[in-house]
Scaffold this motif. Sequence first.
Motif, PDB file in Angstrom:
ATOM      1  N   ARG A  52      48.923  35.464  51.288  1.00  0.00           N
ATOM      2  CA  ARG A  52      50.350  35.125  51.199  1.00  0.00           C
ATOM      3  C   ARG A  52      50.572  33.666  51.545  1.00  0.00           C
ATOM      4  O   ARG A  52      51.359  32.977  50.905  1.00  0.00           O
ATOM      5  N   VAL A  79      48.856  24.610  42.033  1.00  0.00           N
ATOM      6  CA  VAL A  79      47.806  25.037  41.117  1.00  0.00           C
ATOM      7  C   VAL A  79      48.431  25.527  39.815  1.00  0.00           C
ATOM      8  O   VAL A  79      47.997  25.189  38.720  1.00  0.00           O
ATOM      9  N   LEU A  80      49.490  26.304  39.963  1.00  0.00           N
ATOM     10  CA  LEU A  80      50.105  26.906  38.775  1.00  0.00           C
ATOM     11  C   LEU A  80      50.908  25.902  37.973  1.00  0.00           C
ATOM     12  O   LEU A  80      51.021  26.021  36.754  1.00  0.00           O
ATOM     13  N   TRP A 112      48.406  31.340  51.085  1.00  0.00           N
ATOM     14  CA  TRP A 112      47.911  30.588  49.914  1.00  0.00           C
ATOM     15  C   TRP A 112      48.984  30.544  48.820  1.00  0.00           C
ATOM     16  O   TRP A 112      49.247  29.517  48.216  1.00  0.00           O
ATOM     17  N   LEU A 113      49.613  31.709  48.606  1.00  0.00           N
ATOM     18  CA  LEU A 113      50.647  31.790  47.574  1.00  0.00           C
ATOM     19  C   LEU A 113      51.813  30.846  47.870  1.00  0.00           C
ATOM     20  O   LEU A 113      52.369  30.226  46.987  1.00  0.00           O
ATOM     21  N   ARG A 168      58.850  35.577  45.412  1.00  0.00           N
ATOM     22  CA  ARG A 168      59.572  36.825  45.177  1.00  0.00           C
ATOM     23  C   ARG A 168      58.711  37.809  44.406  1.00  0.00           C
ATOM     24  O   ARG A 168      58.696  38.999  44.665  1.00  0.00           O
ATOM     25  N   ALA A 169      57.971  37.239  43.459  1.00  0.00           N
ATOM     26  CA  ALA A 169      57.190  38.104  42.589  1.00  0.00           C
ATOM     27  C   ALA A 169      55.994  38.719  43.300  1.00  0.00           C
ATOM     28  O   ALA A 169      55.516  39.774  42.923  1.00  0.00           O
ATOM     29  N   THR A 170      55.496  38.058  44.286  1.00  0.00           N
ATOM     30  CA  THR A 170      54.219  38.526  44.843  1.00  0.00           C
ATOM     31  C   THR A 170      54.267  38.984  46.286  1.00  0.00           C
ATOM     32  O   THR A 170      53.444  39.773  46.704  1.00  0.00           O
ATOM     33  N   ARG A 217      49.303  24.638  35.049  1.00  0.00           N
ATOM     34  CA  ARG A 217      49.140  25.574  33.929  1.00  0.00           C
ATOM     35  C   ARG A 217      50.455  25.893  33.230  1.00  0.00           C
ATOM     36  O   ARG A 217      50.477  26.423  32.144  1.00  0.00           O
ATOM     37  N   PHE A 218      51.544  25.612  33.890  1.00  0.00           N
ATOM     38  CA  PHE A 218      52.861  25.935  33.323  1.00  0.00           C
ATOM     39  C   PHE A 218      53.656  24.663  33.044  1.00  0.00           C
ATOM     40  O   PHE A 218      54.825  24.579  33.355  1.00  0.00           O
ATOM     41  N   ALA A 226      60.000  31.717  42.860  1.00  0.00           N
ATOM     42  CA  ALA A 226      59.711  32.779  41.904  1.00  0.00           C
ATOM     43  C   ALA A 226      58.397  33.463  42.261  1.00  0.00           C
ATOM     44  O   ALA A 226      58.290  34.690  42.237  1.00  0.00           O
ATOM     45  N   ILE A 227      57.413  32.635  42.620  1.00  0.00           N
ATOM     46  CA  ILE A 227      56.114  33.203  42.973  1.00  0.00           C
ATOM     47  C   ILE A 227      56.230  34.087  44.212  1.00  0.00           C
ATOM     48  O   ILE A 227      55.711  35.189  44.269  1.00  0.00           O
ATOM     49  N   LYS A 238      57.406  24.434  32.008  1.00  0.00           N
ATOM     50  CA  LYS A 238      58.152  25.653  32.353  1.00  0.00           C
ATOM     51  C   LYS A 238      58.591  25.573  33.813  1.00  0.00           C
ATOM     52  O   LYS A 238      57.846  25.095  34.654  1.00  0.00           O
ATOM     53  N   PRO A 239      59.779  26.064  34.083  1.00  0.00           N
ATOM     54  CA  PRO A 239      60.295  25.927  35.448  1.00  0.00           C
ATOM     55  C   PRO A 239      59.665  26.933  36.425  1.00  0.00           C
ATOM     56  O   PRO A 239      60.258  27.937  36.751  1.00  0.00           O
ATOM     57  N   VAL A 240      58.441  26.611  36.822  1.00  0.00           N
ATOM     58  CA  VAL A 240      57.793  27.501  37.783  1.00  0.00           C
ATOM     59  C   VAL A 240      58.149  27.028  39.177  1.00  0.00           C
ATOM     60  O   VAL A 240      57.814  25.933  39.567  1.00  0.00           O
TER      61      VAL A 240
END
Lengths: 382, 308
Positions: free
Chosen positions: A293, A303-304, A295-296, A320-322, A307-308, A317-318, A311-313
């Motif tokens: 957690r 990191v993400l 790390w997230l 909440r999602a995880t 890759r995105f 969002a991460i 896009k509005p990353v």
Amino acid sequence: MVTRLLESLMTRERVFVVGSGGVGKTTLAASLAITAALEQELNVLVVTVDPAKRLAGTLGVAALANAPREVELPGLAPKGRLWAASVDMKSAWDDLVHQFSPDRATSERILASPIYHNLSAKFIGSYDYAAVQVLAALTADDRYDLVIVDTPPSRNALDFLDAPARLREFFSSPLLALLTLPRRTRLFSAATRPFYIVADMVLGSAFLTDLTDFFADFAKLGPGLVEQSRSFSELLTSPATGFIAIASPYGPSVDEAHRLLRALETRHLHALAFIVNRSLPGRLFTPEAEQARAWLEQEAPDVLATRFVGKPVVAGAILRATSELAFTHQQLTNARARELVDALQDVGIDLFEVPISELALDSPIALAELVRSTTVDESAGG
Amino acid sequence: MIEELLHKRLIFVTGKGGVGKSTIAAALGSLGARRGLRVLIVEVDGKGDVGSMLGLTETSFTPQRAAENLWVMEMDTEAALAEYLRIYVKVPFISKFPGLGKIFDFVSTAAPGVREILVIGKLCYEVRQDTYDLIVVDPPASGHVISQLGVAGDVGQLIQLGLVKNQTEWMLEILADSERSVALLVATPEETPIEEALDLAGRLRAETPVHLEGAVVNRRFVGPMAGVETEVVEEIRTFGDSIAGLNEVLAASDLFARISDRHDRNLRGFVDQLGPSLRVATVGEYFGTLEARDLVDEVAEVLEVELW
């Protein structure tokens, strides 16, 4: 850990499932009964004293009644057989009137009384009495090796267990005697005169007459009802009867759990196990998960982001999602569930956790699965 | 349109035990009080939950002030009876017979409906007295509330004469007037509570004079993901084995999502079966992460947005 829970059940002939409203008594009582019938060559009866009608649907039978009916367990290959019943208050009371009236005229008068109709069908408290009488018959029936009873919802989880004593108190009350004195005597009794004057004004003399006539008849059921409720009280405290207490890990349950167990103890009832229902599965909340957690939260967004591109990353969002569940679970574990476990240490009974189900609990298969997922808390007494 | 609800005089918060009726009642009461209404919350079950949620150490038949414009009282049938006799039965000798209360208490225990009518009578009396703008009632669990709400009619049929007969008439008038009295149904999105709430809705409509106004589905797991978030999670899965503990976090998240789906399905079924005339608000699960007082405020805010 289903074995250990089943072993606990198997040590008794009757098991009462108790706990406050909304903790899942009905569902767990049915699940335990199904599991017992699957795993053991026994005749298992589950009785729901809850007015809830849902159990019938879940078990795949049209309706449940005071007389047990057999429940098929398709696709489950049970070793034993399962029976189910529920307490229908109106017909339970009718049976009692027939059974305990000294003569037919009395029972007919009682059954025709509008006061009886209201008492038996509608009003609070009479449900517990009817339930006690039906259970007395069912739990004493030696066709069943194991009877699992789901207790009624009430303000106090144990109100129902006190119903036999309240019933006896009612029939031995001097006030009932006063009320059922012959009318002539009653009118001349100085002690009750003020009561009758006020009662006449408040309730009306017609109702008062109906009421006293009704109780004069109803009192005749006393000896039979009292006798049966006394043997039910004995049955409750017998070593062959056990109690499984259920609590939910949400909300203010620690005090409640303790009160419940103490209440069983002061009534000389045998607590078998404590189940914390709808807990979140501990295997998902390890120290490594805690690090993941972190790390997230700290590294994953960067990191993400590569890759995105475009896009509005966002970190939110991460998160909440995880990790929403992980976060809330820790709050829970620390604040509530551990408290609950600690609070139960000194009680010295098995503590089980039934994880929250992601499946709809709408079939015997789902209910059997629920008990299969039970874990035992080794830190508690045993 | 929450105004419409808060301008009723009497709201019965009904539902099965354990679904959070007390929280909803406390939240509605707080909401009304914050908008300047004089609100009384009446706890009929007498566990003191509403009082303690609102920071009161004890509650009694005499209303206790919990906040500005907000009072909490606990229903006590004996006290209600004493009050009733004092107000309506002006017989001077009553006070001289201490045993009288005991006999009445016995009759009210044994005689069908007397206790229930005392409770409903006290509530309707408060409406008539006009001391409060809004009375929010936290009644006992499902089956019992039907007896209580239906009692005015039942006792009216049973008792054809006397003071109580006259009393039930004006009580029925208040209960049956949907401008003044409504019931709000509370459920959680699990199978049993939904099923029981539907059953209760049918019984409220068939067996009581009180108008069912709407429902609150409480403690719903709200699905965390939509759109790009789902993509992010899929991407994170590719790191699963390289970061210790990550798979567990993802599994926990998946579990949460599946429970959310199940709740959504149950909620949709509930809304369909209740029919289009009822509004259904939802309140999320807070997992006991908030102190009671904060939870009440939070739920009040949610209801303000969600309801009507």
